[in-house]
Structures are given as C-alpha cells and as structure tokens.
Design a protein around this motif. Structure first.
Motif, mmCIF file in Angstrom:
data_model
loop_
_atom_site.group_PDB
_atom_site.id
_atom_site.type_symbol
_atom_site.label_atom_id
_atom_site.label_comp_id
_atom_site.label_asym_id
_atom_site.label_seq_id
_atom_site.Cartn_x
_atom_site.Cartn_y
_atom_site.Cartn_z
ATOM 1 N N ALA A 1 0.829 -1.204 0.000
ATOM 2 C CA ALA A 1 0.000 0.000 0.000
ATOM 3 C C ALA A 1 0.867 1.259 0.000
ATOM 4 C CB ALA A 1 -0.918 -0.005 1.215
ATOM 5 N N GLN A 2 1.956 1.207 0.767
ATOM 6 C CA GLN A 2 2.846 2.370 0.818
ATOM 7 C C GLN A 2 3.511 2.595 -0.531
ATOM 8 O OE1 GLN A 2 5.006 1.214 4.279
ATOM 9 N NE2 GLN A 2 3.635 2.316 5.659
ATOM 10 N N GLU A 3 3.864 1.495 -1.154
ATOM 11 C CA GLU A 3 4.504 1.582 -2.463
ATOM 12 C C GLU A 3 3.576 2.232 -3.497
ATOM 13 O OE1 GLU A 3 6.039 -1.565 -5.748
ATOM 14 O OE2 GLU A 3 6.178 -2.206 -3.640
ATOM 15 N N HIS A 4 2.280 1.904 -3.399
ATOM 16 C CA HIS A 4 1.322 2.420 -4.388
ATOM 17 C C HIS A 4 0.554 3.645 -3.909
ATOM 18 C CE1 HIS A 4 1.889 -1.705 -6.003
ATOM 19 N NE2 HIS A 4 1.817 -1.054 -7.137
ATOM 20 N N ASP A 5 0.928 4.197 -2.731
ATOM 21 C CA ASP A 5 0.206 5.364 -2.192
ATOM 22 C C ASP A 5 -1.287 5.113 -2.047
ATOM 23 O OD1 ASP A 5 2.019 7.197 -1.449
ATOM 24 O OD2 ASP A 5 2.126 8.224 -3.385
ATOM 25 N N ILE A 6 -1.626 3.981 -1.473
ATOM 26 C CA ILE A 6 -3.037 3.659 -1.251
ATOM 27 C C ILE A 6 -3.270 3.560 0.258
ATOM 28 C CG2 ILE A 6 -4.775 1.822 -1.510
ATOM 29 C CD1 ILE A 6 -3.547 1.361 -4.305
ATOM 30 N N ALA A 7 -4.298 4.232 0.740
ATOM 31 C CA ALA A 7 -4.589 4.213 2.173
ATOM 32 C C ALA A 7 -5.299 2.925 2.555
ATOM 33 C CB ALA A 7 -5.467 5.401 2.531
ATOM 34 N N ILE A 8 -4.980 2.400 3.767
ATOM 35 C CA ILE A 8 -5.731 1.246 4.280
ATOM 36 C C ILE A 8 -6.343 1.636 5.619
ATOM 37 C CG2 ILE A 8 -5.681 -1.180 4.972
ATOM 38 C CD1 ILE A 8 -3.184 -1.550 3.368
ATOM 39 N N PHE A 9 -7.643 1.430 5.736
ATOM 40 C CA PHE A 9 -8.345 1.649 6.994
ATOM 41 C C PHE A 9 -8.979 0.344 7.417
ATOM 42 C CE2 PHE A 9 -8.769 5.700 4.586
ATOM 43 C CZ PHE A 9 -7.909 6.454 5.368
ATOM 44 N N ARG A 10 -9.265 0.253 8.734
ATOM 45 C CA ARG A 10 -9.932 -0.966 9.204
ATOM 46 C C ARG A 10 -11.037 -0.565 10.174
ATOM 47 N NH1 ARG A 10 -6.526 -5.904 11.585
ATOM 48 N NH2 ARG A 10 -5.943 -4.339 13.124
ATOM 49 N N THR A 11 -12.066 -1.416 10.221
ATOM 50 C CA THR A 11 -13.202 -1.129 11.088
ATOM 51 C C THR A 11 -13.855 -2.429 11.538
ATOM 52 O OG1 THR A 11 -15.402 -0.130 11.153
ATOM 53 C CG2 THR A 11 -14.644 -0.872 9.016
ATOM 54 N N SER A 12 -14.547 -2.356 12.672
ATOM 55 C CA SER A 12 -15.288 -3.545 13.122
ATOM 56 C C SER A 12 -16.637 -3.646 12.401
ATOM 57 C CB SER A 12 -15.501 -3.485 14.637
ATOM 58 O OG SER A 12 -16.193 -2.299 14.959
ATOM 59 N N LEU A 13 -17.021 -2.568 11.707
ATOM 60 C CA LEU A 13 -18.280 -2.595 10.951
ATOM 61 C C LEU A 13 -18.184 -3.605 9.809
ATOM 62 C CD1 LEU A 13 -18.805 1.281 10.578
ATOM 63 C CD2 LEU A 13 -19.879 -0.228 12.273
ATOM 64 N N ASN A 14 -19.353 -4.092 9.347
ATOM 65 C CA ASN A 14 -19.303 -4.983 8.187
ATOM 66 C C ASN A 14 -19.466 -4.178 6.884
ATOM 67 O OD1 ASN A 14 -22.047 -4.583 7.657
ATOM 68 N ND2 ASN A 14 -22.663 -6.362 8.878
ATOM 69 N N GLN A 15 -19.391 -4.849 5.752
ATOM 70 C CA GLN A 15 -19.401 -4.166 4.459
ATOM 71 C C GLN A 15 -20.706 -3.393 4.237
ATOM 72 O OE1 GLN A 15 -18.432 -7.380 5.110
ATOM 73 N NE2 GLN A 15 -17.566 -8.299 3.262
ATOM 74 N N PHE A 16 -21.807 -3.978 4.705
ATOM 75 C CA PHE A 16 -23.114 -3.342 4.540
ATOM 76 C C PHE A 16 -23.161 -2.011 5.285
ATOM 77 C CE2 PHE A 16 -27.464 -2.762 6.210
ATOM 78 C CZ PHE A 16 -28.159 -2.631 5.018
ATOM 79 N N GLU A 17 -22.685 -2.045 6.550
ATOM 80 C CA GLU A 17 -22.738 -0.835 7.368
ATOM 81 C C GLU A 17 -21.821 0.265 6.805
ATOM 82 O OE1 GLU A 17 -23.641 -3.078 11.614
ATOM 83 O OE2 GLU A 17 -21.614 -3.049 10.792
ATOM 84 N N VAL A 18 -20.620 -0.133 6.418
ATOM 85 C CA VAL A 18 -19.683 0.853 5.877
ATOM 86 C C VAL A 18 -20.241 1.456 4.589
ATOM 87 C CG1 VAL A 18 -17.384 1.194 4.872
ATOM 88 C CG2 VAL A 18 -17.653 -0.220 6.914
ATOM 89 N N SER A 19 -20.777 0.587 3.719
ATOM 90 C CA SER A 19 -21.321 1.068 2.443
ATOM 91 C C SER A 19 -22.444 2.067 2.692
ATOM 92 C CB SER A 19 -21.864 -0.094 1.611
ATOM 93 O OG SER A 19 -20.872 -1.062 1.421
ATOM 94 N N GLY A 20 -23.342 1.735 3.636
ATOM 95 C CA GLY A 20 -24.487 2.593 3.941
ATOM 96 C C GLY A 20 -24.035 3.954 4.445
ATOM 97 N N ARG A 21 -23.102 3.926 5.371
ATOM 98 C CA ARG A 21 -22.657 5.205 5.953
ATOM 99 C C ARG A 21 -21.900 6.052 4.935
ATOM 100 N NH1 ARG A 21 -20.867 3.980 12.171
ATOM 101 N NH2 ARG A 21 -22.554 2.524 12.619
ATOM 102 N N LEU A 22 -21.060 5.391 4.152
ATOM 103 C CA LEU A 22 -20.284 6.133 3.157
ATOM 104 C C LEU A 22 -21.221 6.727 2.105
ATOM 105 C CD1 LEU A 22 -17.475 6.974 2.138
ATOM 106 C CD2 LEU A 22 -17.418 4.866 0.807
ATOM 107 N N HIS A 23 -22.192 5.954 1.737
ATOM 108 C CA HIS A 23 -23.166 6.412 0.732
ATOM 109 C C HIS A 23 -23.870 7.663 1.247
ATOM 110 C CE1 HIS A 23 -26.578 6.367 -2.058
ATOM 111 N NE2 HIS A 23 -25.759 5.716 -2.836
ATOM 112 N N ALA A 24 -24.285 7.648 2.518
ATOM 113 C CA ALA A 24 -24.967 8.795 3.110
ATOM 114 C C ALA A 24 -24.045 10.026 3.134
ATOM 115 C CB ALA A 24 -25.439 8.444 4.510
ATOM 116 N N LEU A 25 -22.783 9.772 3.479
ATOM 117 C CA LEU A 25 -21.803 10.877 3.527
ATOM 118 C C LEU A 25 -21.640 11.546 2.160
ATOM 119 C CD1 LEU A 25 -18.692 9.644 5.564
ATOM 120 C CD2 LEU A 25 -20.190 11.558 6.124
ATOM 121 N N LEU A 26 -21.665 10.734 1.139
ATOM 122 C CA LEU A 26 -21.375 11.232 -0.208
ATOM 123 C C LEU A 26 -22.602 11.846 -0.893
ATOM 124 C CD1 LEU A 26 -19.104 8.325 -1.474
ATOM 125 C CD2 LEU A 26 -18.366 10.673 -1.102
ATOM 126 N N GLU A 27 -23.770 11.685 -0.285
ATOM 127 C CA GLU A 27 -25.018 12.214 -0.863
ATOM 128 C C GLU A 27 -24.934 13.715 -1.055
ATOM 129 O OE1 GLU A 27 -28.642 10.331 -1.331
ATOM 130 O OE2 GLU A 27 -26.811 9.630 -2.318
#
Lengths: 307, 108
Positions: B82-108
């Motif tokens: 990730a460092q080599e390609h300048d890509i950020a990595i984040f981690r969360t205890s949320l599942n894919q559904f929850e992250v997708s929902g929240r991110l979608h709302a943020l981007l609205e």
C-alpha cells in the motif's frame, strides 16, 4: 540408458532444456487400442489393420501383460498359429516408460532399442499410454513452433520511435509477486503519455491474464508490446492448457480451488473481463500451454477520445 | 470528499496512511475480478480481502483507499504494498453493509 543422440554440451540450451522439461505424458497417445490375452491373433491382426497401428498392448484391466507387434503377427501367419490366443504369443519382455519421466528417456530408448513403440505406465503401474517416435516428433515440433513464435516476438521493433517490448516472468501460485508485472507495464505505459482510461483498460486485461497464469498455469511470461498503432499484452504459459476454451470464456465458469477463491479470485470472470476491455482478443490452448493476446488500438493523431 | 473526512466520520482505524486525496464514490466486493470489472477511478474499496493482491487491484483501478471490514487481520506484505502504491488502508469492526451505507450517506 539415458544417453541422447545429441550432445548436451554443444546443443542449444533450449533443446536440452526442452527434452527434460517435456514429460513422456506430454507426448504419448492416451487413446489406446488394446486386446485381452484370450483374443485370437487374427483379431489383433484386424485391429492393426483397422486402426493402422503396428503394435497392440495385451491387458487385463489396466494391467499390462505383454505386447503384440506386427512381427509377431507375421510369424504367426508363417507358422500357422494365427488363430491361437494372444497370451501365448505376446512379447513379455518389454521396455517400459513411466509417464512422469522426461521426454529425453523416450528419445534415448527409441535410439537404443529400436522398438517402434513403448508402453507407458503411471506410478500405480497401470497402462496409461503408448509412445511412438511419431508422437515424440509431433510433441517436439509443437514446442519448437511455440518457441519460434516467442523468439519472433523478441526481435526488436524496427527502431520506430516510442515502440518497445518488455517481458516479465510469472510463477505458479506466487501471490506475493502477482500483479507486479502488470504494475510495471502500467508504469511504462504512463511514461508514454497514453490516455489514463486506455491504460486502465490495458491494466485490467493484463492483471486478469497474469492472475490466470498464477492460479491455473505452470507459470509463463507476460509481455507488453507498444507499436505506433496499438498496445498488445501477450501471455504465454507452460501448460497444462485449457480443456474447453469456449467454456473458460463464459462468465462464472471456474476451475479454481477453494483457497484461490478465498483470496477473492477464481470467480470465473478473468478471461471474460480481459476480453471485454480488449479491442481484439485472441486465445489458443493445447496441452503444452495457453497463449492469450489482448490488443488495444491507439488513437490516431490528436484524436484523444480513445476510451 | 477528502479521504480524512471519511476516516474521521466512520471512525476508521488507520492501518496505512497517504497524502490527502479526494474520493468520489465506493465499491463493495470481496471478489477482486468483480472489482477489476466494475470499480471506478476514485472509488473507495470496501472489502474483507486484506492482502497485497487487494492493493494491486486497487492500484489498477485507481482506487485511492481500501476499507477492511469486520476487523479482519491484515496479511503480511499488504501495508508495504500500500505504501509503495500510495493507497490508504483503513480498518473497522463494521461490516461491508454498514460501511457502504454510511459512506453512501456521507457522499449524498
């Protein structure tokens, strides 16, 4: 026993490497015409005539008992024993080859024993094939053709400005290095100032066929070739080949194992993806390997709308 | 939206940071070939595939960040890649559904 009719010191490295890399099973015939020990010689003579062969293995299930050659038949006709059972006239002293042996064993055996054919057994001592000098000749020709194809690709482009070719090695199950060749190709193409959307399409095709080599092949090479009118991604692997290419091109069809799938690959989208993003897609596959070519047209002049 | 806004809004653990970049959308999938086929430039990748091949895929589709869900362990080599390609990595205890929902709302 393993002396080759060529010098392994002065011959081109490719030739020696080839006869050791190819296995007996890569060249042998697996569609066997066999007979039982109770079959009369007359029946075997008819088998030979019908299938245009000169030797028939005598078997009991998958176990090889002996072999009957045209010479045995001629002798039987001569001696008037043509209606007797095969078991009584077959040759039991045979030179056997194992399917995992290098092809060099087959070549040296042909050279040494002057038999027309050799039965091939697997590790379980079951008869799995038969190999003739014709089979060896064909296997070598096919492989030479592939190598010639590879070397033609290697001939440097006629100094056209901006043209280049790069080749990378891809290893089986090497998930650590996987994607690096495609990364290099992408970097190289970026330097040439191609449209980012075009580079992305090329990277998708390149990565998919690279991963296919990692997951499904014995390893191979991935190459990029840029000429004034197109970019070509060329993947050539060392086998084992795709039994049904049409099926492999269908979305969702996959032969990947469980752990490959757990990494997020093997969903049967690789080849369909690569084909979809390419302007021109070509695939050919045989037991000696698969080659895939993805071509991308370059926009002419200042036409920058190539997406 | 800036990548750091997403990180703070979703309270994501930073596994590997990058310079600030703009994100335009997201793509949720654990099938890397599916990501290759459908993710768009600028999409955040939401997945449980926590290994270096995910980084390779993100790089090829020009995705600036990966969000690893369900607190999945990060495989060796992923951070380096990730460092080599300048890509950020984040981690969360949320599942894919929850992250997708929240991110979608943020981007609205």
């Amino acid at each position: 026993m393993n002396t080759l009719p060529i010098s392994t010191d002065d011959s081109p490295a490719f030739l020696t490497e080839l006869v050791y890399r190819l296995k007996i099973k890569d060249a042998m015939t697996t569609e066997l015409i066999t007979a039982g020990r109770d079959d009369p010689l007359r029946h075997i003579q008819q088998l030979m005539k019908q299938h245009k062969i000169t030797g028939v293995p005598i078997v009991e299930g998958a176990r090889l008992l002996g072999i009957l050659s045209m010479d045995d038949i001629i002798r039987a006709l001569d001696e008037g024993t043509i209606n007797e059972p095969a078991g009584e006239h077959m040759t039991r002293q045979m030179i056997l080859l194992e399917d995992d042996m290098p092809l060099s064993f087959g070549i040296s055996s042909m050279d040494k024993y002057r038999f027309g054919r050799f039965p091939v057994l697997n590790k379980e001592k079951q008869l799995v094939g038969i190999i003739t000098s014709r089979d060896i000749l064909i296997a070598l020709l096919v492989e030479f053709n592939r190598e010639a194809e590879r070397r033609e690709e290697d001939v440097p482009e006629k100094a056209t400005e901006g043209s280049f070719r790069r080749e990378y090695t891809v290893r089986k199950f090497d998930f650590e290095q996987a994607g690096k060749p495609t990364g290099e190709i992408k970097k190289k193409l970026k330097e040439t100032g191609l449209h980012p959307k075009l580079i992305r399409r090329i990277a998708v095709a390149s990565y998919e066929i690279e991963m296919n080599q990692v997951v499904h092949s014995e390893g191979g090479t991935l190459a990029v070739r840029l000429t004034p009118d197109q970019v070509e991604i060329i993947a050539i692997d060392n086998g084992p080949g795709i039994p049904d290419v049409e099926q492999a091109l269908e979305e969702g069809y996959s032969t990947a194992n469980e752990w490959v799938r757990s990494l997020g690959f093997g969903a049967g989208m690789g080849l369909p993806n690569a084909r979809r993003v390419s302007d021109d897609f070509e695939i050919s596959s045989g037991t000696h390997g698969t080659s895939v070519r993805c071509r991308f047209k370059l926009p002419k002049g200042d036409d920058d709308a190539n997406q | 939206m800036q990548i750091s806004d997403v990180q703070s809004a979703l309270e994501l653990e930073i596994i590997s940071g990058t310079p600030e970049t703009t994100i335009s959308g997201g793509y949720t999938s654990d099938l890397l070939s599916d990501v290759m086929a459908h993710a768009e430039e600028g999409d955040v990748l939401i997945t449980i595939q926590a290994h270096n091949n995910t980084v390779a895929v993100a790089s090829h589709v020009e995705s600036p960040a990966i969000i690893i869900c369900n607190d999945r362990p990060i495989a060796e080599g992923m951070i380096e890649a990730a460092q080599e390609h300048d890509i950020a990595i984040f981690r969360t205890s949320l599942n894919q559904f929850e992250v997708s929902g929240r991110l979608h709302a943020l981007l609205e």
